[in-house]
Design an enzyme around this catalytic site. Sequence first.
Site, PDB file in Angstrom:
ATOM      1  N   LYS A   1       0.781  -1.137   0.148  1.00 24.76           N
ATOM      2  CA  LYS A   1      -0.035   0.167  -0.169  1.00 24.76           C
ATOM      3  C   LYS A   1       0.907   1.249   0.099  1.00 24.76           C
ATOM      4  O   LYS A   1       2.201   1.309   0.269  1.00 24.76           O
ATOM      5  CB  LYS A   1      -0.890   0.018   1.202  1.00 24.76           C
ATOM      6  CG  LYS A   1      -1.857  -1.290   1.233  1.00 24.76           C
ATOM      7  CD  LYS A   1      -2.708  -1.389   0.048  1.00 24.76           C
ATOM      8  CE  LYS A   1      -3.334  -2.887   0.090  1.00 24.76           C
ATOM      9  NZ  LYS A   1      -4.636  -3.155   0.505  1.00 24.76           N
TER      10      LYS A   1
HETATM   11  C1  LIG Z   1      -5.465  -4.246   0.916  1.00 23.35           C
HETATM   12  C2  LIG Z   1      -6.928  -4.169   1.048  1.00 23.35           C
HETATM   13  C3  LIG Z   1      -7.677  -4.606   2.088  1.00 23.35           C
HETATM   14  C4  LIG Z   1      -7.016  -5.328   3.484  1.00 23.35           C
HETATM   15  O1  LIG Z   1      -6.084  -4.837   4.078  1.00 23.35           O
HETATM   16  P1  LIG Z   1      -5.116  -6.046   4.641  1.00 23.35           P
HETATM   17  O2  LIG Z   1      -4.368  -4.879   5.500  1.00 23.35           O
HETATM   18  O3  LIG Z   1      -4.112  -6.444   3.569  1.00 23.35           O
HETATM   19  O4  LIG Z   1      -5.743  -7.025   5.325  1.00 23.35           O
HETATM   20  C5  LIG Z   1      -9.063  -4.203   2.149  1.00 23.35           C
HETATM   21  N1  LIG Z   1      -9.649  -3.866   1.136  1.00 23.35           N
HETATM   22  C6  LIG Z   1      -8.938  -3.451   0.013  1.00 23.35           C
HETATM   23  C7  LIG Z   1      -9.883  -3.075  -1.207  1.00 23.35           C
HETATM   24  C8  LIG Z   1      -7.691  -3.789  -0.157  1.00 23.35           C
HETATM   25  O5  LIG Z   1      -6.968  -3.419  -1.282  1.00 23.35           O
END
Ligand SMILES: *Cc1c(COP(=O)(O)O)cnc(C)c1O
Length: 417
Positions: free
Chosen positions: A194
């Site tokens: 991210k």
């Molecule tokens: C990455 C992501 C999540 C979840 O995040 P994690 O920290 O990996 O559990 C939820 N929704 C979307 C759209 C994502 O891209």
Amino acid sequence: MSKLAIFGGTPAATLHPPKWPIHDETERVALLEVLESGQWWYGKKVQEFERAYADYQQARYGVTCVNGTAAIEVACIAAGIGAGAEVITTPYTFIATASAPICANAVPIFVDIEKDTVNIDPNKIEEAITPRTQAIIPVHFGGLPCDMDRINAIAKKHNLKVIEDAAHCWGTQWKGKGAGALGDMGTFSFQQTKNMTSAEGGIILTDNEELADLARSFTNCGRSKTGKWYEHYLVGSNLRLTEFQAAILLAQLRRSPEHVAIRQANSNILLEGLKDIEGIRTLPQDERVTQRSWHFFDFFFDEEKFDGVKRSQFLRAIEAEGIPCWPGYIWPLYRNPLFQRSMSGAKGCPMSCPYREADPPDYASLYLPNAERAIQTYCGIEHTVLLGTEAEMRSIVDTFRKIREHAAELRELAADV
Ligand SMILES: *Cc1c(COP(=O)(O)O)cnc(C)c1O
């Protein structure tokens, strides 16, 4: 006309995306400070980050937790989504968006996305509302906000909660207000891929004190704000972030405004440069989106308009030219074995949920045309590329043109490798 890189020519794109994740002295010093302080566990840094991140997105409260998945689960439970309830969401997203309501013993109801974006279509939400609907979970895909004016109005009319999955929205704003602070609750992810990261991590934002207290309690073993340490009120869990993660996140947050500005400026160059290329359709820009994080620079690839070149051929060509590009999800979420009841041995709601045993949702015959089409056409240039120079962005545009000129040769390439 220079030869395509996939056929042995020189790659046209000269990109130097930064090694991800980005870190420097700030993270190093902050981590050592935590290490040497002996306070490794939930404390001042976590609290400081919660305050700072809530301020960044203009929410009143921030509650951190272990990851973005847990953040949506906690938000669903805190919002009071109950057994057998229905939660409206999008099929074009990561599994966590739809598995979170299941953790609250509710069922996700998938509503198709818009034709022009990969966000839930507000026009189709109302027809999916039933007496059991309790919430809407929109996903601001790639950091592009859904039409929150429409979604909030629908929610208000039908007395539904809105939980924004803002997992791509660090810095995104809708009409000047931060994404994740537009509905009842909003959730973010700080996982390693991210735009800001502490390897794993998440936060729940809300303007509602009661919801914030509930979220805190669920992430902290069911404790209360004022109760004794071994006094537990709710069935919570231990989902706390550490001081190490908060220290990194504080450093990453300080870098975020600059990163958002660079990605926006570069995305504008790409939007302008790609708009006349037949077969490449960028997403419409909405002036109510006053700031966008750009987790992906996304566009649709139209095989017919690109002289019959297949998306897989295009993607192979563009990668060979030096541009990392993500083809999106392999299917709409409802096609996952989890939702296809033919899958034997699947456990948990809605497959073996006593609340919906009599009338389980029918995912097997679900077909949402825009989502199905997006699976075939979506492409997303990765956010690290968007931190490059103006010259690099121009080389991306030139590369698209080069590939377009070679469409006839590309059609000869083996399609699916
Ligand atoms: C990455 C992501 C999540 C979840 O995040 P994690 O920290 O990996 O559990 C939820 N929704 C979307 C759209 C994502 O891209």
